[in-house]
Scaffold this active site. Structure first.
Site, PDB file in Angstrom:
ATOM      1  N   GLU A   1      55.889-129.260 -14.487  1.00  0.00           N
ATOM      2  CA  GLU A   1      56.440-128.101 -15.166  1.00  0.00           C
ATOM      3  C   GLU A   1      57.932-128.201 -15.503  1.00  0.00           C
ATOM      4  OE1 GLU A   1      55.334-124.615 -12.919  1.00  0.00           O
ATOM      5  OE2 GLU A   1      53.228-124.867 -13.393  1.00  0.00           O
TER       6      GLU A   1
ATOM      7  N   GLU B   1      46.572-126.662 -13.539  1.00  0.00           N
ATOM      8  CA  GLU B   1      46.720-125.530 -12.615  1.00  0.00           C
ATOM      9  C   GLU B   1      46.203-124.282 -13.306  1.00  0.00           C
ATOM     10  OE1 GLU B   1      50.596-124.670 -10.949  1.00  0.00           O
ATOM     11  OE2 GLU B   1      50.927-126.798 -10.498  1.00  0.00           O
TER      12      GLU B   1
HETATM   13  C1  FCB Z   1      53.229-122.986 -10.782  1.00  0.00           C
HETATM   14  C2  FCB Z   1      53.696-124.012  -9.783  1.00  0.00           C
HETATM   15  C3  FCB Z   1      53.006-123.941  -8.446  1.00  0.00           C
HETATM   16  C4  FCB Z   1      52.763-122.523  -8.024  1.00  0.00           C
HETATM   17  C5  FCB Z   1      52.075-121.772  -9.134  1.00  0.00           C
HETATM   18  C6  FCB Z   1      51.708-120.361  -8.784  1.00  0.00           C
HETATM   19  O1  FCB Z   1      54.255-122.709 -11.675  1.00  0.00           O
HETATM   20  O2  FCB Z   1      53.507-125.318 -10.284  1.00  0.00           O
HETATM   21  O3  FCB Z   1      53.787-124.643  -7.515  1.00  0.00           O
HETATM   22  O4  FCB Z   1      53.937-121.942  -7.653  1.00  0.00           O
HETATM   23  O5  FCB Z   1      52.879-121.755 -10.272  1.00  0.00           O
END
Ligand code: FCB
Length: 437
Positions: free
Chosen positions: A167, A351
């Site tokens: 990210e 994610e």
């Molecule tokens: C993302 C992150 C992860 C976690 C989620 C909820 O931005 O990569 O570490 O904090 O959000």
């Protein structure tokens, strides 16, 4: 809602994700201090000033944690390595115990039939490098290349995939412009430098891994769907700026060798000298792209300095984070990213998940619904032609949610932070059923 593997293309991969600082326990095993430790120690930054010294104690409990991942039928385990664990000072003398830990962890995944998906940087910058300006410093790409080489010389022969940085938006904008994450800066010049150096470090790291003969290398970006709060031209322009900063800056760098004009309007004067010459490195060819997706934001114009936008009140049901539940954004990102940037490159949802005030004695039905609706969004994207190859849930277990401490529970497995006991939630069991062969 019910799913079966046959509802997805053949070879589609399911997995779960975590990150080092959020679960390992950074006080163990000779890891060096990180900028998250000092950020958390500064009053007001983190709920109850909580930090990652113990976290889920995955450092000692990794074997049973891997058993839980394997038992639910996951194909892939997305984990990260901690820079400060293997290089306590950021450069120089490696910590043998740290390298041994990741070596065992990768072997442990392979022994259980799990594909190791490694990320090299999920935010725990060694304090020694933060002291030298961290991501602002033009030496970061060199430091990061050396760290990449150290870790991947050890585990690169056995990981299934690797990505340099989790990210880029969070590493740079959220941490240097909004001050919400370590190092907690609010400085436009630091932001511009961090945004560029993150991408340049990514490219250098990819080159190092290619030179080591590694395959299946990618990038992991987080995206937030931005919609104007009204039809006014000002609000529409504000939402475009938000989209440019959050989403299109990083995709533009990686896939087009250019940054969006809306971002250059604010950051241009602060970018490091010669930044345009770095695109050949930033654009090092990739084998896949990872998208982390959680929510959408309604954006309105705001009468203050660039970028002159603000979040407008939400309209949809929210998660424990206060984030809107908006699965269509995932569908639309997958389609738009393939169409405008990555073409036929395989896309992974690296994610996706939700925080919920879970208790061990209550089924987390809200999470099952969230995951189900987002899996439907993935199916819709695939039906529209997006080459989506896998979907990984954030997160395996409740963990350290950065500035929100241990309060926000994202796990498929409940963690009691007093006893560190793990209890699979209803969502864990639902996914185990969906993922059964
Ligand atoms: C993302 C992150 C992860 C976690 C989620 C909820 O931005 O990569 O570490 O904090 O959000």
């Amino acid at each position: 809602m019910q799913f079966a593997r046959t509802d997805f293309p053949e070879g589609f991969l399911f997995g779960v994700a975590t990150s080092s600082y959020q679960i390992e326990g950074h006080g163990f095993g000779g890891a060096g201090p990180t900028h998250w430790d000092s950020f958390a120690a500064t009053p007001g930054n983190v709920v109850r000033a909580e930090h990652g010294a113990v976290a889920c104690d995955h450092y000692h409990r990794w074997a049973t944690d891997l058993d839980l991942i394997a038992a639910m039928g996951a194909d892939v385990y997305r984990f990260s390595t901690s820079w400060a664990r293997v290089l306590p000072e950021g450069t120089g003398q490696p910590n043998a115990e740290g390298l041994d830990f990741y070596d065992r962890l990768v072997d442990g995944m392979l022994a259980r039939g799990l594909k190791p998906a490694a990320t090299l940087y999920h935010w725990e910058l060694p304090q020694a490098l933060a002291d030298q300006g961290g991501w602002r410093n033009a030496d970061m790409p060199d430091w990061f290349a050396d760290y990449t080489h150290l870790v991947m010389s050890r585990i690169g022969d056995r990981v299934w995939s690797a990505a340099p940085i989790n990210e880029p938006w969070c590493v740079s904008w959220l941490s240097h412009f909004e001050g919400a994450h370590a190092p907690g800066l609010r400085d436009i010049r630091a932001t511009a430098r961090a945004m560029h150096h993150v991408l340049l470090s990514h490219g250098r790291s990819i080159q190092v891994m290619r030179d080591l003969g590694m395959k299946n290398l990618g990038a992991v970006c987080n995206f937030e769907w931005a919609e104007p709060a009204s039809d006014s031209p000002e609000d529409i322009a504000a939402a475009n700026r938000y989209d440019a900063i959050y989403n299109r800056f990083f995709l533009g760098g990686l896939f087009k060798g250019a940054y969006p004009a809306e971002v250059l309007a604010g950051l241009g004067p602060h970018l490091p000298k010669g930044w345009e010459d770095d695109f050949p490195t930033i654009q090092a060819p990739l084998d896949w792209l990872g998208l982390n997706y959680y929510t959408r934001k309604l954006i309105r114009h705001a009468d203050h300095a660039w970028p002159s936008y603000a979040e407008a009140p939400t309209r949809l049901p929210l998660t424990q984070m206060g984030w809107e539940i908006y699965p269509d954004g995932l569908r639309d990102f997958l389609i738009r990213t393939a169409r405008d940037y990555s073409g036929t490159l395989p896309l992974f949802v690296t994610e996706n998940g939700m925080a919920n005030p879970d208790r061990v004695d209550q089924p987390d039905a809200a999470r099952i619904a969230y995951l189900g609706s987002h899996l439907q969004a993935v199916q819709a994207a695939i039906a529209a032609g997006a080459p989506v190859a896998g979907y990984f849930v954030w997160s395996l277990m409740d963990n350290y949610e950065w500035s929100l401490g241990y309060e926000k529970r994202f796990g498929l497995i409940h963690v009691d932070f007093e006893t560190l006991a793990r209890t699979p939630k209803a969502s864990y069991h639902a996914l185990a059923q969906w993922w059964r062969d």
